[in-house]
Design a protein around this motif. Structure first.
Motif, PDB file in Angstrom:
ATOM      1  N   GLN A 164       0.850  -1.202   0.000  1.00 33.74           N
ATOM      2  CA  GLN A 164       0.000   0.000   0.000  1.00 33.74           C
ATOM      3  C   GLN A 164       0.879   1.242   0.000  1.00 33.74           C
ATOM      4  O   GLN A 164       1.981   1.231   0.541  1.00 33.74           O
ATOM      5  CB  GLN A 164      -0.926  -0.012   1.232  1.00 33.74           C
ATOM      6  CG  GLN A 164      -1.914  -1.191   1.188  1.00 33.74           C
ATOM      7  CD  GLN A 164      -2.780  -1.350   2.425  1.00 33.74           C
ATOM      8  OE1 GLN A 164      -2.582  -0.670   3.427  1.00 33.74           O
ATOM      9  NE2 GLN A 164      -3.733  -2.258   2.353  1.00 33.74           N
ATOM     10  N   TYR A 180      -7.400   6.975   9.795  1.00 36.97           N
ATOM     11  CA  TYR A 180      -7.435   5.983  10.880  1.00 36.97           C
ATOM     12  C   TYR A 180      -7.480   6.688  12.226  1.00 36.97           C
ATOM     13  O   TYR A 180      -6.481   6.733  12.934  1.00 36.97           O
ATOM     14  CB  TYR A 180      -6.202   5.083  10.809  1.00 36.97           C
ATOM     15  CG  TYR A 180      -5.975   4.448   9.454  1.00 36.97           C
ATOM     16  CD1 TYR A 180      -6.804   3.419   9.007  1.00 36.97           C
ATOM     17  CD2 TYR A 180      -4.952   4.886   8.624  1.00 36.97           C
ATOM     18  CE1 TYR A 180      -6.609   2.840   7.762  1.00 36.97           C
ATOM     19  CE2 TYR A 180      -4.748   4.307   7.383  1.00 36.97           C
ATOM     20  CZ  TYR A 180      -5.575   3.288   6.952  1.00 36.97           C
ATOM     21  OH  TYR A 180      -5.377   2.723   5.721  1.00 36.97           O
TER      22      TYR A 180
ATOM     23  N   GLY B  13      -5.395  -9.122   3.067  1.00 40.49           N
ATOM     24  CA  GLY B  13      -5.542 -10.017   4.211  1.00 40.49           C
ATOM     25  C   GLY B  13      -6.965 -10.128   4.719  1.00 40.49           C
ATOM     26  O   GLY B  13      -7.304 -11.108   5.380  1.00 40.49           O
ATOM     27  N   GLU B  53     -14.380 -10.765  15.572  1.00 35.23           N
ATOM     28  CA  GLU B  53     -13.881  -9.531  16.199  1.00 35.23           C
ATOM     29  C   GLU B  53     -12.734  -8.918  15.393  1.00 35.23           C
ATOM     30  O   GLU B  53     -12.371  -7.758  15.613  1.00 35.23           O
ATOM     31  CB  GLU B  53     -13.458  -9.794  17.653  1.00 35.23           C
ATOM     32  CG  GLU B  53     -12.157 -10.573  17.822  1.00 35.23           C
ATOM     33  CD  GLU B  53     -12.310 -12.091  17.670  1.00 35.23           C
ATOM     34  OE1 GLU B  53     -13.385 -12.558  17.224  1.00 35.23           O
ATOM     35  OE2 GLU B  53     -11.340 -12.816  17.981  1.00 35.23           O
ATOM     36  N   LEU B  54     -12.151  -9.680  14.445  1.00 41.49           N
ATOM     37  CA  LEU B  54     -11.119  -9.099  13.584  1.00 41.49           C
ATOM     38  C   LEU B  54     -11.725  -8.375  12.381  1.00 41.49           C
ATOM     39  O   LEU B  54     -11.022  -7.768  11.581  1.00 41.49           O
ATOM     40  CB  LEU B  54     -10.148 -10.182  13.099  1.00 41.49           C
ATOM     41  CG  LEU B  54      -9.325 -10.869  14.192  1.00 41.49           C
ATOM     42  CD1 LEU B  54      -8.280 -11.791  13.574  1.00 41.49           C
ATOM     43  CD2 LEU B  54      -8.661  -9.851  15.124  1.00 41.49           C
ATOM     44  N   GLN B  57     -16.704  -4.467  14.872  1.00 35.56           N
ATOM     45  CA  GLN B  57     -16.652  -3.941  16.230  1.00 35.56           C
ATOM     46  C   GLN B  57     -17.980  -3.216  16.431  1.00 35.56           C
ATOM     47  O   GLN B  57     -18.228  -2.200  15.781  1.00 35.56           O
ATOM     48  CB  GLN B  57     -15.467  -2.988  16.378  1.00 35.56           C
ATOM     49  CG  GLN B  57     -15.135  -2.673  17.829  1.00 35.56           C
ATOM     50  CD  GLN B  57     -13.814  -1.921  17.959  1.00 35.56           C
ATOM     51  OE1 GLN B  57     -13.804  -0.692  17.968  1.00 35.56           O
ATOM     52  NE2 GLN B  57     -12.713  -2.652  18.072  1.00 35.56           N
ATOM     53  N   ARG B  62     -14.169  -2.934  12.171  1.00 35.92           N
ATOM     54  CA  ARG B  62     -13.212  -2.555  13.205  1.00 35.92           C
ATOM     55  C   ARG B  62     -12.244  -1.493  12.663  1.00 35.92           C
ATOM     56  O   ARG B  62     -12.056  -1.375  11.442  1.00 35.92           O
ATOM     57  CB  ARG B  62     -12.424  -3.778  13.665  1.00 35.92           C
ATOM     58  CG  ARG B  62     -11.461  -4.315  12.625  1.00 35.92           C
ATOM     59  CD  ARG B  62     -10.266  -5.018  13.251  1.00 35.92           C
ATOM     60  NE  ARG B  62      -9.473  -5.698  12.255  1.00 35.92           N
ATOM     61  CZ  ARG B  62      -8.469  -5.134  11.586  1.00 35.92           C
ATOM     62  NH1 ARG B  62      -8.143  -3.864  11.773  1.00 35.92           N
ATOM     63  NH2 ARG B  62      -7.787  -5.840  10.700  1.00 35.92           N
ATOM     64  N   PRO B  63     -11.617  -0.714  13.563  1.00 31.24           N
ATOM     65  CA  PRO B  63     -10.604   0.241  13.113  1.00 31.24           C
ATOM     66  C   PRO B  63      -9.509  -0.466  12.318  1.00 31.24           C
ATOM     67  O   PRO B  63      -9.083  -1.555  12.685  1.00 31.24           O
ATOM     68  CB  PRO B  63     -10.045   0.792  14.427  1.00 31.24           C
ATOM     69  CG  PRO B  63     -11.122   0.585  15.438  1.00 31.24           C
ATOM     70  CD  PRO B  63     -11.838  -0.661  15.025  1.00 31.24           C
ATOM     71  N   GLY B  64      -9.058   0.163  11.236  1.00 31.39           N
ATOM     72  CA  GLY B  64      -7.991  -0.428  10.429  1.00 31.39           C
ATOM     73  C   GLY B  64      -8.481  -1.151   9.196  1.00 31.39           C
ATOM     74  O   GLY B  64      -7.682  -1.597   8.387  1.00 31.39           O
ATOM     75  N   LEU B  66     -10.591  -0.452   5.797  1.00 30.06           N
ATOM     76  CA  LEU B  66     -11.207   0.576   4.956  1.00 30.06           C
ATOM     77  C   LEU B  66     -12.314  -0.056   4.130  1.00 30.06           C
ATOM     78  O   LEU B  66     -12.195  -1.188   3.678  1.00 30.06           O
ATOM     79  CB  LEU B  66     -10.177   1.182   4.002  1.00 30.06           C
ATOM     80  CG  LEU B  66      -9.017   1.953   4.624  1.00 30.06           C
ATOM     81  CD1 LEU B  66      -8.099   2.474   3.526  1.00 30.06           C
ATOM     82  CD2 LEU B  66      -9.542   3.111   5.466  1.00 30.06           C
ATOM     83  N   ILE B  93     -10.550  -3.433   2.768  1.00 29.20           N
ATOM     84  CA  ILE B  93      -9.090  -3.500   2.747  1.00 29.20           C
ATOM     85  C   ILE B  93      -8.551  -3.479   4.168  1.00 29.20           C
ATOM     86  O   ILE B  93      -8.835  -2.550   4.929  1.00 29.20           O
ATOM     87  CB  ILE B  93      -8.493  -2.278   2.027  1.00 29.20           C
ATOM     88  CG1 ILE B  93      -9.128  -2.077   0.659  1.00 29.20           C
ATOM     89  CG2 ILE B  93      -6.986  -2.400   1.905  1.00 29.20           C
ATOM     90  CD1 ILE B  93      -8.641  -0.805  -0.017  1.00 29.20           C
ATOM     91  N   SER B  94      -7.736  -4.464   4.509  1.00 24.01           N
ATOM     92  CA  SER B  94      -6.987  -4.399   5.765  1.00 24.01           C
ATOM     93  C   SER B  94      -5.841  -3.421   5.564  1.00 24.01           C
ATOM     94  O   SER B  94      -5.196  -3.416   4.521  1.00 24.01           O
ATOM     95  CB  SER B  94      -6.360  -5.750   6.096  1.00 24.01           C
ATOM     96  OG  SER B  94      -7.328  -6.715   6.255  1.00 24.01           O
ATOM     97  N   THR B  95      -5.569  -2.640   6.570  1.00 24.52           N
ATOM     98  CA  THR B  95      -4.427  -1.744   6.502  1.00 24.52           C
ATOM     99  C   THR B  95      -3.158  -2.512   6.849  1.00 24.52           C
ATOM    100  O   THR B  95      -3.135  -3.275   7.807  1.00 24.52           O
ATOM    101  CB  THR B  95      -4.606  -0.610   7.508  1.00 24.52           C
ATOM    102  OG1 THR B  95      -5.856   0.000   7.246  1.00 24.52           O
ATOM    103  CG2 THR B  95      -3.509   0.411   7.358  1.00 24.52           C
TER     104      THR B  95
END
Ligand SMILES: [Zn+2]
Ligand SMILES: [Zn+2]
Lengths: 283, 99, 283, 99
Positions: A164, A180, B13, B53-54, B57, B62-64, B66, B93-95
């Protein structure tokens, strides 16, 4: 702090002739690069190729930060280091390789952890910062320091076969916290040590960080601000997605910021500022 | 009514929580209104195979992670209240933080 | 010709641990890489990063072709070379740098022009070929030799701030002649010497060539065959476009080929096999 | 009839022959049928500013320029005879040979 150079030497012209002739680059672009200073945080899989292409292009001043020493398990992706230099500080090892490529670059090594106490002092003299770090706490720390000091932050990341890239704090574009506002739960974060990463993927993203830094310095093309590039190396597909502009209530980059000096980022994230990203033991 | 056909994609991921499938074509019941909020509930009930939980939330992601709708940040489009249209592409998208 | 290795050493496991753990890679993937041999044609802006990431990933055997010597004007993008090694053969210079990174790689240098007379002999022992060359005649030559010898050809190219990437002769995908049955007019061809090129752009494309070669060797992901990636560095936009499958009447890769041995490629293209790409003086 | 709106794009240097503009929105006369062959003639007459022999050879594009319609090789779509549809994206790419 040094006097700006106003002329290219004959050696500069011979060495950089193939990029000097690019449209919108020219002698003025080369001089801007020569007078520029770039800080690279992390001399790992991203920092190595990013430094290589900044130094070869003629960036005049480079700062390299890494607290870690070269290990054998780094060599599959951290291509500035060598078998011989295992055990040496990564910043020093990178410096040796970079000076062989271009002895004109003034390189300063910071072989220690960047943290809330030293970050403002370290970042201040540089024009652009490259986030080539490997953990969440350092990413928030760099973001906040760069926002407070008004430095564009070229952010790259990679894991497994994915990468990214974006530029924060440039023009009207967002900062890392705009995108974020809340850190991810520690159990959702995978680092390159645990998840693995392919060296060529870090190579692609790191070279792109150098390219975006050069564009920022020279004022060339459309900088990757307000956009996020995502790369899937397994299918060799890129996607360029539109992300939000500045968040009006961003805690750090808005007009009335809540955060006006650096905080404890390991506490904020609940994770250590190392690539282990293991949760803090909160008492 | 016709089914509501959309494309669901996962990147970096996030697919690992959904049977490691990066792209799915969904046909959702066309008789109801589909917001992203409803879609998340449907995903939880039907295709979220690993530790929820991954991904979630409370009622949101969950945060992270997008969320992009047709390659545009969902924050520009109403987030959970966005109403899905036929042929929409929804990407999670996972960050990444590694280097 | 050497006996295939069937085990990884402890050093291999320590060194490659971060890529071994990738899904679909594993010990078997690492062994395939260790037993693989890759030929890189051109140790310039593309060949340098491509070689770097193949060697660091553990490719066992590498062939490097370049007839040219290192010049100062190469150093802005050809990052394996150094100021000290100006004047040395590019293949030899690259070999020195690569062995510092990974002394286990067996590297063979071919410091001469590849042409119709020697190409079949040079290419035959390798599993995969990387086209990192800089001229039209060599691109047709490599294509035809690779088709005749059934070697996948990972093709990269770059000019100014643009880059292109695809894999020819892989599976049912096309060859270079399927896409370009007729060479371009010489006056339409710009080389990097005349048009310029940014080093970071060659770095991105070269690292992607290494990635595709690794995918071909290990059988990982979707190889860039039947697709062309185009990169515009000025906007940082990539596009992945669908190109044709094999041309049924292709002169070299169809069932009834017209070309069954190598021809005179400089004559065919009306251009020399150097980066000058100047037209031949036809008497 | 309404105009036929299409997007014209140029990449990897082909834009230098067209006033260095990489992306144009065209509104073509909706009363006639537009094939790629007609489009090339229109481009020659209206927007090809530099040496035409570097773009055209006879009635078609010169060797070394790829034509993509909606990101697909025109050879898969009928080449010169392909009939343009509203909102089509036509991309001309110069082939690069450098390294
Ligand atoms: Zn912000
Ligand atoms: Zn063919």
């Amino acid at each position: 702090s040094t006097t700006p150079q106003t002329q290219l030497t004959n050696d500069d012209i011979a060495r950089y002739s193939r990029q000097l002739i690019l449209q919108d680059f020219g002698v003025q672009g080369q001089l801007k690069l020569k007078n520029s200073s770039v800080l690279i945080v992390g001399m790992g899989g991203l920092g190595c190729p990013a430094a290589q292409y900044l130094v070869s292009a003629g960036c005049g001043h480079l700062g390299l930060i890494d607290y870690d020493d070269v290990e054998r398990s780094n060599l599959h992706r951290q291509i500035l280091h060598s078998e011989q230099r295992c055990g040496m500080s990564k910043a020093e090892s990178a410096r040796i390789a970079l000076l062989e490529l271009n002895s004109h670059c003034q390189i300063r090594c910071h072989s220690r952890v960047i943290n809330s106490i030293n970050a403002m002092h370290i970042v201040r003299p540089y024009d652009v910062v490259l986030d080539c770090s490997d953990n969440v706490a350092t990413r928030y720390l760099l973001n906040d320091a760069c926002v407070m000091l008004r430095k564009p932050l070229v952010s790259g990341s990679a894991l497994k076969m994915d990468g990214q890239l974006t530029v924060y704090g440039y023009g009207q574009g967002p900062c890392y916290r705009c995108i974020y506002p809340v850190p991810p739960p520690p159990e959702a974060v995978t680092n390159c040590g645990d998840g693995g990463v392919l060296g060529a993927v870090t190579g692609i993203i790191g070279a792109m960080q150098a390219l975006e830094a050069i564009k920022v310095i020279i004022g060339l093309g459309d900088v990757m601000s307000g956009r996020l590039l995502i790369f899937d190396g397994s299918s060799c597909m890129f996607r360029n997605i539109r992300i939000r502009t500045k968040r009006p209530n961003c805690h750090v980059c808005s007009a009335q910021p809540l955060i006006t000096e650096l905080i404890d980022y390991e506490m904020f994230c609940g994770m250590h500022a190392t690539d282990k990203d293991n949760p803090l033991d909160l008492l | 009514m016709d089914d509501l056909k959309i494309i669901l994609e996962f990147s970096a991921g996030a697919e690992l929580l959904f049977g490691n499938i990066k792209r799915r074509q969904l046909s959702l019941d066309g008789n109801q209104k589909w917001t992203i909020a409803n879609l998340l509930k449907w995903m939880h009930a039907n295709i979220l195979t690993e530790r929820p939980e991954l991904f979630l939330q409370g009622d949101t992601v969950r945060p992270g992670i997008l969320v992009l709708i047709n390659d545009t940040d969902w924050e520009l489009l109403g987030e959970l209240d966005y109403e899905l249209q036929a042929n929409d592409n929804v990407l999670f998208i996972s960050t990444l933080h590694g280097g």
